[in-house]
Write a protein that holds these residues in place. Structure first.
Motif, short mmCIF file in Angstrom:
data_model
loop_
_atom_site.label_atom_id
_atom_site.label_comp_id
_atom_site.label_asym_id
_atom_site.label_seq_id
_atom_site.Cartn_x
_atom_site.Cartn_y
_atom_site.Cartn_z
N ASP A 151 -5.55 -5.51 0.15
CA ASP A 151 -5.19 -4.13 0.46
C ASP A 151 -4.69 -3.40 -0.79
O ASP A 151 -5.06 -2.24 -1.03
CB ASP A 151 -4.09 -4.10 1.53
N SER A 152 -3.84 -4.07 -1.58
CA SER A 152 -3.32 -3.46 -2.80
C SER A 152 -4.44 -3.15 -3.78
O SER A 152 -4.52 -2.04 -4.34
CB SER A 152 -2.29 -4.38 -3.47
N VAL A 169 1.34 2.56 -5.31
CA VAL A 169 -0.08 2.53 -5.64
C VAL A 169 -0.40 3.54 -6.74
O VAL A 169 -1.11 3.23 -7.71
CB VAL A 169 -0.95 2.80 -4.40
N GLU A 220 -7.65 -2.79 -3.28
CA GLU A 220 -8.54 -1.74 -2.79
C GLU A 220 -7.90 -0.36 -2.89
O GLU A 220 -8.56 0.62 -3.25
CB GLU A 220 -8.94 -2.03 -1.34
N ALA A 221 -6.60 -0.28 -2.62
CA ALA A 221 -5.90 1.00 -2.70
C ALA A 221 -5.85 1.51 -4.13
O ALA A 221 -6.09 2.70 -4.39
CB ALA A 221 -4.49 0.87 -2.13
N PRO A 274 2.17 4.58 -1.01
CA PRO A 274 1.47 5.55 -1.86
C PRO A 274 2.10 5.76 -3.23
O PRO A 274 1.39 5.88 -4.24
CB PRO A 274 1.51 6.83 -1.02
N ALA A 290 -9.33 2.55 -5.28
CA ALA A 290 -9.73 3.83 -4.68
C ALA A 290 -9.11 5.00 -5.43
O ALA A 290 -9.78 6.01 -5.69
CB ALA A 290 -9.32 3.86 -3.21
N THR A 294 0.82 -1.21 0.00
CA THR A 294 0.00 0.00 0.00
C THR A 294 0.86 1.27 0.00
O THR A 294 0.37 2.33 0.35
CB THR A 294 -0.95 0.02 1.21
#
Length: 320
Positions: A210-211, A166, A213-214, A163, A217, A161
């Protein structure tokens, strides 16, 4: 590469055969599947099966698949890992930056010994697995611990995750869809694991979630516009679900005709992304009336190198 630097970054990938031949593939698979982190079956049971059945059968078949994606410079995984390491070297001019492979060449163990021999004292190890797993990252950590006693070592265990990473993944997807048109659905396909590994506490499935979803988003996707799945099943035991092929079948049955597939668990393109997804699964989905568009990995893209260089600097506490 600065010859006198005492700080090094190792960009470590899984590995690849030296050639798209049955003998080279068997040598590579023997090392890979012989790692107890990868296959935890007791050696007395596993090795006769590995050498007597699996390697003789998989060697020729896998070699034929590698031949489909082999580049003039060699295996895609090695070619792109080398290019990524070169891009990282440009961003870390005062460091030594080298690629290494956990299995195959350039061998991680030999590279670590070479760095010690030339006086490297501070080492950052970056396994090119964004999502931590005991089957991948921990295997790198095991070998690094064996070979780096007395050195100042930092292992980047996970950047699922981060930033910068991502944003790089999201931007690559956005740019691809802007250039080629967006499919009706975006599928994030990650490499699978046996379910028993997750049941034993491996955090990999949650890191993959998690990846995805990030990235979703950042792209502003609604839940119904994307899915997560797992590919590359091997053997008869239960693996993480849902499988990529099953998700594609469900999408086709629901009338979805265009699907974009991204593989954010892979730092660079390789057999599993190019042959399995871009070729094999694309053909599978086409046979069901759909079109699968594969979005390439980040490879040596500037944004990818920027994100990983920043991870390395932060890990070393350096502005270099």
């Amino acid at each position: 590469m600065p010859a006198d630097s005492d700080t090094a970054l190792l960009a470590v990938n899984l590995g690849t055969p030296d050639a798209p031949t049955a003998s080279a593939v068997r040598r590579y698979l023997a090392e890979f599947l012989g790692d107890p982190r990868v296959v935890s079956i007791p050696p007395l049971l596993w090795k006769p099966l590995l050498y007597g059945l699996i390697l003789p059968l998989r060697g020729p078949r896998s070699a034929a698949n590698y031949a489909k994606v082999w580049m003039d410079e060699g295996s895609p995984l090695l070619v792109y890992t080398r290019r990524l390491a070169a891009a990282l070297q440009e961003r870390l001019p005062h460091w030594r930056v080298l690629p290494a492979m956990r299995y195959g060449s350039p061998a991680l163990r030999a590279t670590l010994r070479d760095l010690r021999a030339v006086g490297v004292r501070r080492l950052v190890v970056l396994p090119l697995y964004p999502q931590y797993s005991t089957t991948t990252t921990a295997s790198v950590a095991d070998l690094v611990a064996e070979e780096t006693q007395g050195m100042d070592v930092t292992l980047i265990e996970d950047y699922s995750t981060d930033p910068g990473w991502v944003a790089a993944v999201a931007d690559s997807i956005r740019r691809y869809r802007r250039q080629h048109g967006a499919g009706a659905h975006l599928l994030f396909s990650f490499h699978g694991l046996p379910q028993r590994v997750a049941d034993a506490g491996d955090p990999y499935p949650q890191r993959c979630r998690d990846s995805a979803e990030a990235v979703a988003a950042v792209l502003g996707l609604a839940p119904e516009q994307w899915s997560l799945s797992y590919q590359s099943r091997f053997g008869r035991e239960r693996w993480l679900e849902p499988s990529t092929v099953d998700v594609l079948d469900r999408l086709a049955a629901a009338g979805v005709r265009q699907v974009d597939v991204a593989c954010p668990g892979f730092a660079v393109d390789c057999l599993e992304t190019l042959e399995e997804v871009a070729m094999g699964l694309a053909e599978h989905f086409e046979a069901r009336g759909g079109r699968l568009a594969y979005i390439p990995c980040l490879n040596d893209a500037p944004a990818h190198a920027d994100a990983l260089a920043n991870l390395a600097r932060c890990a070393a506490g350096s502005d270099a």
